[in-house]
Write a protein that holds these residues in place. Structure first.
Motif, PDB file in Angstrom:
ATOM      1  N   ASP A 115     -15.142  -5.072  -6.355  1.00 22.93           N
ATOM      2  CA  ASP A 115     -14.961  -3.819  -5.623  1.00 22.93           C
ATOM      3  C   ASP A 115     -16.067  -3.578  -4.611  1.00 22.93           C
ATOM      4  O   ASP A 115     -15.936  -2.758  -3.716  1.00 22.93           O
ATOM      5  CB  ASP A 115     -14.880  -2.651  -6.614  1.00 22.93           C
ATOM      6  CG  ASP A 115     -13.440  -2.457  -7.090  1.00 22.93           C
ATOM      7  OD1 ASP A 115     -12.565  -3.175  -6.580  1.00 22.93           O
ATOM      8  OD2 ASP A 115     -13.212  -1.601  -7.961  1.00 22.93           O
TER       9      ASP A 115
ATOM     10  N   ASP B 257      -2.525 -11.204  -1.499  1.00 29.11           N
ATOM     11  CA  ASP B 257      -2.607 -10.870  -2.912  1.00 29.11           C
ATOM     12  C   ASP B 257      -1.193 -10.489  -3.341  1.00 29.11           C
ATOM     13  O   ASP B 257      -0.662  -9.474  -2.909  1.00 29.11           O
ATOM     14  CB  ASP B 257      -3.572  -9.696  -3.084  1.00 29.11           C
ATOM     15  CG  ASP B 257      -3.600  -9.220  -4.518  1.00 29.11           C
ATOM     16  OD1 ASP B 257      -3.152  -9.974  -5.391  1.00 29.11           O
ATOM     17  OD2 ASP B 257      -4.073  -8.102  -4.754  1.00 29.11           O
TER      18      ASP B 257
ATOM     19  N   ASN C  16       0.805  -1.208   0.000  1.00 28.29           N
ATOM     20  CA  ASN C  16       0.000   0.000   0.000  1.00 28.29           C
ATOM     21  C   ASN C  16       0.841   1.263   0.000  1.00 28.29           C
ATOM     22  O   ASN C  16       0.451   2.277  -0.567  1.00 28.29           O
ATOM     23  CB  ASN C  16      -0.953   0.000   1.191  1.00 28.29           C
ATOM     24  CG  ASN C  16      -2.173  -0.842   0.905  1.00 28.29           C
ATOM     25  OD1 ASN C  16      -2.674  -0.842  -0.212  1.00 28.29           O
ATOM     26  ND2 ASN C  16      -2.610  -1.586   1.885  1.00 28.29           N
TER      27      ASN C  16
ATOM     28  N   ASN D 145      -7.725  -6.671  -1.319  1.00 27.77           N
ATOM     29  CA  ASN D 145      -8.136  -5.276  -1.178  1.00 27.77           C
ATOM     30  C   ASN D 145      -8.843  -4.871  -2.467  1.00 27.77           C
ATOM     31  O   ASN D 145      -8.281  -5.032  -3.539  1.00 27.77           O
ATOM     32  CB  ASN D 145      -6.918  -4.353  -1.024  1.00 27.77           C
ATOM     33  CG  ASN D 145      -6.220  -4.558   0.294  1.00 27.77           C
ATOM     34  OD1 ASN D 145      -6.571  -5.429   1.071  1.00 27.77           O
ATOM     35  ND2 ASN D 145      -5.228  -3.750   0.545  1.00 27.77           N
ATOM     36  N   PRO D 146     -10.043  -4.321  -2.370  1.00 24.26           N
ATOM     37  CA  PRO D 146     -10.649  -3.760  -3.571  1.00 24.26           C
ATOM     38  C   PRO D 146      -9.787  -2.590  -4.059  1.00 24.26           C
ATOM     39  O   PRO D 146      -9.004  -2.037  -3.288  1.00 24.26           O
ATOM     40  CB  PRO D 146     -12.006  -3.255  -3.099  1.00 24.26           C
ATOM     41  CG  PRO D 146     -12.164  -3.703  -1.706  1.00 24.26           C
ATOM     42  CD  PRO D 146     -10.850  -4.142  -1.182  1.00 24.26           C
ATOM     43  N   SER D 147      -9.956  -2.236  -5.341  1.00 19.59           N
ATOM     44  CA  SER D 147      -9.037  -1.239  -5.902  1.00 19.59           C
ATOM     45  C   SER D 147      -9.080   0.075  -5.122  1.00 19.59           C
ATOM     46  O   SER D 147      -8.054   0.723  -4.960  1.00 19.59           O
ATOM     47  CB  SER D 147      -9.371  -1.005  -7.360  1.00 19.59           C
ATOM     48  OG  SER D 147     -10.721  -0.592  -7.450  1.00 19.59           O
ATOM     49  N   TRP D 148     -10.272   0.430  -4.595  1.00 24.79           N
ATOM     50  CA  TRP D 148     -10.345   1.721  -3.898  1.00 24.79           C
ATOM     51  C   TRP D 148      -9.691   1.677  -2.521  1.00 24.79           C
ATOM     52  O   TRP D 148      -9.624   2.672  -1.824  1.00 24.79           O
ATOM     53  CB  TRP D 148     -11.778   2.226  -3.809  1.00 24.79           C
ATOM     54  CG  TRP D 148     -12.769   1.195  -3.319  1.00 24.79           C
ATOM     55  CD1 TRP D 148     -13.439   0.290  -4.090  1.00 24.79           C
ATOM     56  CD2 TRP D 148     -13.187   0.951  -1.976  1.00 24.79           C
ATOM     57  NE1 TRP D 148     -14.239  -0.497  -3.310  1.00 24.79           N
ATOM     58  CE2 TRP D 148     -14.115  -0.106  -2.007  1.00 24.79           C
ATOM     59  CE3 TRP D 148     -12.883   1.529  -0.743  1.00 24.79           C
ATOM     60  CZ2 TRP D 148     -14.728  -0.605  -0.872  1.00 24.79           C
ATOM     61  CZ3 TRP D 148     -13.494   1.034   0.393  1.00 24.79           C
ATOM     62  CH2 TRP D 148     -14.407  -0.034   0.316  1.00 24.79           C
TER      63      TRP D 148
ATOM     64  N   SER E 167      -6.598   0.164  -2.244  1.00 28.94           N
ATOM     65  CA  SER E 167      -5.185  -0.125  -2.469  1.00 28.94           C
ATOM     66  C   SER E 167      -4.420   1.159  -2.717  1.00 28.94           C
ATOM     67  O   SER E 167      -4.986   2.160  -3.154  1.00 28.94           O
ATOM     68  CB  SER E 167      -5.021  -1.016  -3.698  1.00 28.94           C
ATOM     69  OG  SER E 167      -5.856  -2.124  -3.586  1.00 28.94           O
TER      70      SER E 167
ATOM     71  N   GLU F 299       0.095  -9.757  -6.303  1.00 31.63           N
ATOM     72  CA  GLU F 299       0.273  -8.885  -7.473  1.00 31.63           C
ATOM     73  C   GLU F 299       1.183  -7.690  -7.169  1.00 31.63           C
ATOM     74  O   GLU F 299       2.121  -7.426  -7.918  1.00 31.63           O
ATOM     75  CB  GLU F 299      -1.105  -8.427  -7.974  1.00 31.63           C
ATOM     76  CG  GLU F 299      -1.083  -7.545  -9.203  1.00 31.63           C
ATOM     77  CD  GLU F 299      -0.932  -8.340 -10.506  1.00 31.63           C
ATOM     78  OE1 GLU F 299      -0.494  -7.744 -11.483  1.00 31.63           O
ATOM     79  OE2 GLU F 299      -1.247  -9.546 -10.511  1.00 31.63           O
TER      80      GLU F 299
END
Lengths: 407, 433, 538
Positions: free
Chosen positions: C304, B273, B249, C368-371, C373, B275
């Motif tokens: 999301d 995750d 993050n 984590n949803p994109s918002w 991250s 990625e």
């Protein structure tokens, strides 16, 4: 309550029997272990000696907790800390006894200090090469911590749940502190690889038997002490503080002093239990400070029956034997069994095993007396009435505003 | 009072019953060879150790399919030491003296191993320990099939120094013995390589640390001094997930500040995750992605045993695989499961590992292994980017710690010593006594 | 980010935008073919440099694919392709044009291996080539790369890019990159002094280390100016550090608040010490896991929204379990608060083991949803989105609870029972129902806390254990039975912890906080916001 009345006299027959049993075990088990060959049916295996010896230390710890919780109403969620401190004091003595037999052959420093590049022994390790000094520390360190902690807490009238939680904070802080390698107590690995105690090799059967005997005798002495305290005037005062602290204060007593006394004595007992525990299990590490361990001690005491002397001992023995057995027999499911046991005991045996047994016996006696329609002696009748009253207590809380003080 | 007496009698009889139950497994049939499995199935370490329990059951089942050992079937005895270190000692004692097992496979944390050591010594049994550890130990009854620091940490640092040109180092770890010792060794090693003291930052966190904001920011700041920076992580199991989440993050990319970890394997990555973590590194002796036929076979058999296609394999599993096969071979060689005979027979035994070579048991009870450096991929696997040209012998006494550099272990007769001092020519550390 | 970059590259080349030089395509293909024969990373890196040296923007595609690990070569003839995987089979794409040129099984091709230093080399190689990309994000990262590896020869290219740049922050990044390049060049002092000012304006740690480097190698007037600039930057940075610490504290405090507030309610209203509270948090986290699993399998487009869907479910699951515990166990134990401690301890063991049996002992992946991250920057402070949302979420939960307590009939009942249970019962409030619903509410809140915590922590059977002690500390510190107490308690502990951490270290910091709590309780035995009452015990 009736149990206290019974103990007013001090050493009741029941306690005498338990003490006699323990003293008997202290003599008999070593004999059976050492004198009979392993093939003999009378032989007590080393494994059992070590295991039961460990349980006896737990029992002493539970008894110590019972003194403050059962008799004085202080629910300590940090008694494991005193146990562990006593254990560490003993562990330090045992570490010093290793001498130059450590893996690095350094006569001055324990192994863990050598490989973490300590150059000299920290000051607080000095003196622990003498048993008498360690023995004093085993009692003094937990006692002093309890005294200081209790001095502040009881004077500030921290009670109930607040007290329980700050005792938990205390043991948690100690846990974190002892985890730190910089503290010089071996960090997470703790103290281990002991060789000798008082010149005898710790792994020898004879030493194990002697430690077992010492544990049994210490427990017997602990029982005698708690019974004596409970039977004395001070014991009555403790019960008074437990049941109505404010009232006791208004009458003119100083509840904080009573509590402080009980707390300190109990901590010393816990320290001794820890000191006997360490050479038998061969390791002391910060895990003993874990809050969960202290909660488990509370669970043993509750299951056996708090406010009774035999109860906590029975609880400690039963729960630990159960744990030993379940973890081997049902390794995947034993937590269900243990958890279920806790729930069931609190629901169905609110006074613990011994407490419920006493209650049941009293009720039966009353029925018998009623059936025989005999006029009963006033003291006995009084007891019975109290029992019935307490058993019939309505589930509605009787205290004022929430939260309930630690009963 | 009669009532009291009867209570006591009842208690005593209950105790006897309990004792009888405890002793009863010993009475089971004697025509099997028993193998003890001492891994936590509950408590904090269950997260890592349960898989190893399954691995052992799997290996034992496979061996029984092949006809067992010495004409007998193997029988697994599973106990749960519940992440409670004194309980490890108790359970080890129970396995050896009550269940009469011939070898024990188990332990994860150093403290659990330390806790059971005296028991194995006293009762003269065998322990196979499958996890990378801090070294500084060699015991007659223990076989260390995981990596010693020179089989993991030092090659990883070499790789970063040579391939990535790292000049500044963050040594981040959980505050316990393995990271402390490993970092001590690494610090000495880096300084010997000419790294200045101000280019090394050492940081320790408690177990299960979950709030990494401050530390990750510190790392970021430390890494912005213009020199290429890397993090050497000895952070323990549970704390890794929040650590990597925070790294991702805060946008720390592997190209800028790579993190090389010694305790993060495929199992740990399964909870993440990966990625955003592509390119961060781990040093192990085995990766699931290793491309050999042995490994392919092992993975396929493991997946069908566990009945889950998504289950991964990892380094400690391979260590058990090697350790178990070594024990089997040594028992066959000795013709008995008796501890002393196996201890004598096992040194020099060599079995195939999963990365395409043979691992051998050395006289110091550590094994030879290749060292692999892998980068995390988006699918949660590692890709090997570097490996040692040959096998590395586990070095139990580090050459980079002043007090241990003169020590060696050799459990063959006539030396038979775990801490032989080559400087004084005596067994027993400094040899003062 | 990688996706973004690749997208930017494709856009760039599809448009055939601003190409400074064009090499012969045959020549490019010869160089690209060398990827198949390079034996190690160094050789691959040499090929990358050779490609970059052509200056042809067409090399962006193969280089981008290389960095993303999509460049492979066919084993049979050594031809290099970009591969994309779809349903087991690989599609081979031409490395320059990107057109389809066949399919292959995964065994037939070998991946060109990459590592970090190669990815870095590719990034630097592409940097200068993408300075004119139509995508502002790509231009920004190009400028950032050039700032970090200043090259005096790039000044002209930067000047040209700055002249046409319309986006303000990209422009300033480019100016900074130019300034860094100027400082590395042999231009005159006046140019360099201006460059120092530009760097100083940037004001972050990278700027600081650059300034320090300039101070080290320059002399005369430039040295003094660099020292002054460095001092200024350091000063502003320390102010930002303090702000950053406060933010970290608030964010830690929010996590504590979420974990503790449910406990505070049950504790306050019922006097029940719920040792299974942590397991309710865990149940919430596992609910999130299950929801995400279902979404991944069946409705990937909704990912999301997974947290939004998980929230009410987690509330219901944890609340439902709480209700069962209350009706099944706790209601028999009222008036014996310490025995509820034992029973709920047992319940917590059972729940933990149940989850371990059902979901396995290992960590479960909750994405984590994109918002949630990534991070954004305010000045020199970097704020991660997930922390920000958790703070917002915690404050929202707190506000809603406050509203429920103050302005609903149920809240009124709860407060009445908290203050005087028997009086409340006498007034006709059905205290058993209030108890049951309060316990369910407290558990439900723990459940939604679990949803939030799944974003930053492990989802494992041990999740709850890690928070239970901290939660107790917060509740006791704040004072039982007062939501504001919990709020202030959580925030104070969070901020104090974060201010201690840099000085004392994480471990010692935590110990100090615990000791402070113990001392504080001596001063205020009923916590910060004690419930006023006439009881002698209070």
């Amino acid at each position: 309550m009736i149990t206290q009345r019974l103990f007013v006299a001090g050493l009741t027959p029941r306690i005498q029997i338990v003490i006699a049993l323990l003293v008997g075990a202290a003599v008999l088990v070593p004999v059976l272990n050492l004198a009979f060959p392993p093939s003999s049916p009378f032989h007590v295996p080393n494994y059992m000696v070590a295991l039961v010896g460990k349980y006896l230390c737990y029992a002493l710890l539970a008894l110590a907790l019972d003194l403050v919780w059962g008799y004085c109403g202080i629910l300590s969620l940090g008694h494991g800390a005193f146990f562990a401190l006593g254990g560490y004091a003993m562990g330090m003595y045992l570490m010093r006894q290793i001498g130059a037999r450590g893996v690095y052959g350094n006569p001055d420093l324990p192994d863990f200090m050598v490989f973490l590049n300590w150059k000299e022994l920290p000051w607080y390790w000095h003196g622990f090469d003498q048993f008498w000094f360690a023995a004093i520390m085993i009692m003094a360190v937990p006692g002093l911590l309890a005294f200081v902690f209790g001095w502040f807490a009881f004077r500030s009238r921290v009670t109930g749940v607040y007290l329980s939680i700050i005792t938990q904070a205390m043991t948690y802080a100690l846990l974190l502190a002892f985890f730190r390698n910089d503290m010089g107590f071996g960090g997470n690995n703790g103290l281990t690889d002991f060789k000798d105690i008082l010149g005898f090799p710790v792994q020898a059967s004879a030493t194990r038997s002697a430690l077992f005997a010492a544990s049994a005798l210490a427990l017997a002495a602990g029982i005698a002490l708690v019974a004596a305290i409970a039977g004395s005037k001070l014991g009555k005062l403790m019960v008074a503080v437990r049941d109505a602290e404010s009232r006791t204060r208004f009458i003119g007593w100083r509840p904080e002093n009573v509590k402080l006394f009980a707390f300190t004595v109990s901590a010393v007992m816990a320290g001794i239990a820890g000191a006997l525990y360490v050479p038998q299990v061969g390791i002391i590490n910060p895990g003993e400070f874990a809050p969960a361990n202290s909660i488990e001690v509370v669970v043993w005491t509750a299951i056996g029956g708090r406010g009774t002397i035999v109860g906590p001992i029975l609880g400690a023995l039963l729960v630990n034997a159960g744990k030993s057995w379940f973890t081997g027999a049902l390794p995947e499911l034993w937590l269900f069994a243990l958890g279920g046991l806790f729930v069931a005991v609190t629901l169905f045996l609110p006074k613990g095993i011994v407490g419920t047994y006493d209650q049941w016996r009293a009720v039966r006696r009353e029925r018998r007396l009623a059936k025989a329609d005999l006029p009963s002696g006033p003291a006995e009748a009084g007891d019975v009435r109290i029992v019935r009253a307490s058993s019939a207590t309505s589930p509605v809380p009787q205290g004022g505003p929430e939260p309930q003080p630690a009963e | 009072m009669r009532g009291n007496t009867s209570l006591v009698v009842r208690l005593a009889s209950a105790g006897l019953v309990a004792a009888g139950l405890l002793a009863s497994p010993a009475l089971a049939q004697e025509d099997t060879i028993k193998v003890g499995i001492l891994h936590s199935l509950s408590g904090t370490m269950a997260i890592s150790e349960t898989t190893l329990k399954d691995t052992m059951l799997f290996l034992i089942e496979e061996q029984n399919k092949k006809g067992g050992l010495l004409g007998k079937k193997l029988e697994a005895v599973v106990v749960d030491p519940a992440s409670d270190w004194p309980l490890f000692a108790e359970k080890a004692r129970e396995l050896i003296s009550v269940n009469k097992v011939d070898a024990v496979f188990g332990c994860w944390t150093s403290v659990s191993r330390k806790s059971v050591l005296p028991v194995f010594e006293e009762l003269n049994s065998l322990l196979f320990y499958p996890v990378q550890y801090e070294g500084e130990e060699s015991q007659r009854n223990v076989f260390y099939t995981g990596a010693a620091p020179n089989q993991q940490a030092i090659p990883a640092v070499d790789y970063l120094m040579n391939e990535e040109g790292v000049e500044r180092w963050v040594l981040a770890g959980t505050d316990y013995v393995y990271p402390q010792t490993t970092n001590k060794i690494l610090e000495a090693y880096l300084k010997a390589k000419g790294v200045a003291a101000e280019d090394i930052m050492v940081n320790y966190t408690p177990f299960g640390h979950s709030d990494w904001q401050t530390i990750v920011t510190d790392i970021k700041n430390f890494g912005s001094a213009g020199k290429k920076t890397a993090v050497v992580s000895t952070i323990n199991g549970d704390a890794n997930v929040p650590f990597y989440k925070e790294l991702a993050n805060q946008g720390i990319k592997a190209e800028d500040i790579p993190v090389v970890a010694f305790s993060v394997g495929e199992e740990e990555l399964a909870g993440l995750d990966t990625e955003p973590l592509v390119g961060h590194l781990a040093a192990w002796n085995y990766f699931q992605s290793v491309d050999t036929s042995e490994n392919e076979e092992f993975i396929a058999a493991w997946k069908s045993y566990i009945g889950d296609d998504k289950r991964v394999t990892n380094d400690p599993m391979e260590a058990h695989y090697i350790g178990f096969n070594m024990w089997v071979k040594a028992v066959e060689k000795a013709g008995t499961t008796e501890a002393d005979a196996v201890i004598d027979a096992i040194v020099g035994v060599s079995v195939p590992n999963l990365s395409g070579g043979y691992s051998a048991m050395m006289p110091n009870h550590h094994i030879t292994k290749p060292v692999l450096i892998g980068e995390i991929q988006a699918d949660g696997q590692f890709e090997t980017v570097w490996e040692t040209p040959g096998l590395v012998v586990g070095d139990e006494w580090s050459d980079y710690l002043p007090d241990s550099k003169d020590l060696i272990a050799d459990w063959r007769a006539p030396l038979s010593c775990g801490n032989f001092n080559v400087a004084t020519g005596k067994c027993g550390g400094k040899g003062i006594n | 980010m990688r996706l973004l970059r690749a997208l930017g590259l494709i856009l760039l080349f599809a448009a055939g935008f601003g190409a400074p030089a064009h090499a012969d395509e045959g020549e490019l293909r010869t160089i690209i073919a060398k990827f198949a024969t390079s034996k190690n990373f160094r050789e691959t890196e040499a090929v990358v440099r050779e490609l970059a040296a052509t200056g042809d923007p067409a090399v962006g595609r193969p280089l981008g694919a290389l960095a993303d690990g999509n460049l492979s070569f066919r084993k049979s003839d050594g031809q290099v392709f970009i591969v994309s995987e779809a349903g087991g089979a690989l599609t081979l794409l031409d490395p320059l044009s990107g057109g389809r040129s066949g399919e292959a099984a995964s065994r037939e091709v070998t991946k060109v291996r990459v590592n970090n230093s190669l990815r870095r080399a590719v990034r630097e190689a592409i940097g200068a080539l993408t300075l004119n990309s139509p995508d502002a994000g790509v231009r920004l990262s190009a400028a950032e790369t050039m700032f970090r590896s200043p090259d005096p020869e790039a000044i002209d290219a930067l000047d040209a890019a700055i002249a046409v740049e319309a986006v303000a922050n990209v422009k300033s990044r480019m100016e900074e990159a130019r300034a860094a390049a100027v400082l590395a060049s042999d231009l005159g002092d006046s140019e360099k002094l201006a460059a120092l000012k530009t760097i100083e304006r940037r004001g972050d740690r990278t700027a600081l280390s650059l300034l320090a480097a300039v101070k080290g190698r320059a002399d005369g007037v430039l040295k003094g100016a660099a020292a002054r600039s460095a001092a200024n930057v350091r000063e502003t940075l320390s102010a930002w550090d303090a702000a950053q610490n406060v933010w970290f504290g608030i964010s830690l405090g929010s996590v504590l608040l979420l974990a503790a507030i449910g406990l505070a309610i049950t504790f306050g209203v019922m006097g029940v010490i719920n040792m299974a509270h942590g397991e309710m948090v865990m149940l919430g986290a596992y609910t999130t896991f299950v929801v995400q699993n279902v979404i991944r399998a069946s409705y990937p487009g909704l990912f999301d929204w997974s947290l939004a869907i998980a929230l009410p479910l987690a509330f219901l699951v944890a609340g439902g379990v709480g209700l069962i515990i209350e009706r099944g166990v706790i209601r028999f134990l009222y008036g014996r608060p310490l025995e509820t401690l034992l029973a709920t301890w047992g319940v917590s063991l059972i729940l933990q083991q149940a989850v371990r049996t059902i979901f396995g002992p290992t960590n479960r992946e909750v994405g984590n949803p994109s918002w949630m991250s990534g991070a954004f920057e305010i000045g020199q402070m970097s704020i991660t989105w997930n922390r920000l949302w958790i703070v917002v979420f915690a404050f929202t939960v707190f506000a809603v609870l406050l509203y429920v307590f103050k302005f609903t009939a149920w809240g009124l009942h709860m407060r009445a029972v908290t203050q005087n249970r028997r009086m409340a019962a006498s007034m006709g409030i059905r205290t058993p129902w209030v108890d049951a619903l309060t316990f369910a509410l407290g558990s439900g809140i723990a459940g939604i806390a679990g949803v939030a915590l799944s974003q930053i922590d492990n989802v494992s059977p041990n999740l709850g254990q890690g928070y239970i002690i901290d939660s107790f500390m917060v509740v006791v510190f704040g004072g039982v039975g007062n939501l504001w107490g919990t709020f202030v308690g959580a925030m104070t502990l969070g901020v104090v912890n974060k201010f201690l951490e840099p000085y004392a270290g994480a471990v010692l910091g935590k110990i100090i906080v615990l000791v402070l709590i113990i001392l504080f309780i001596q001063k205020r035995p009923r916590g910060l916001f004690a419930l006023k009452g006439r009881s002698v015990e209070a």
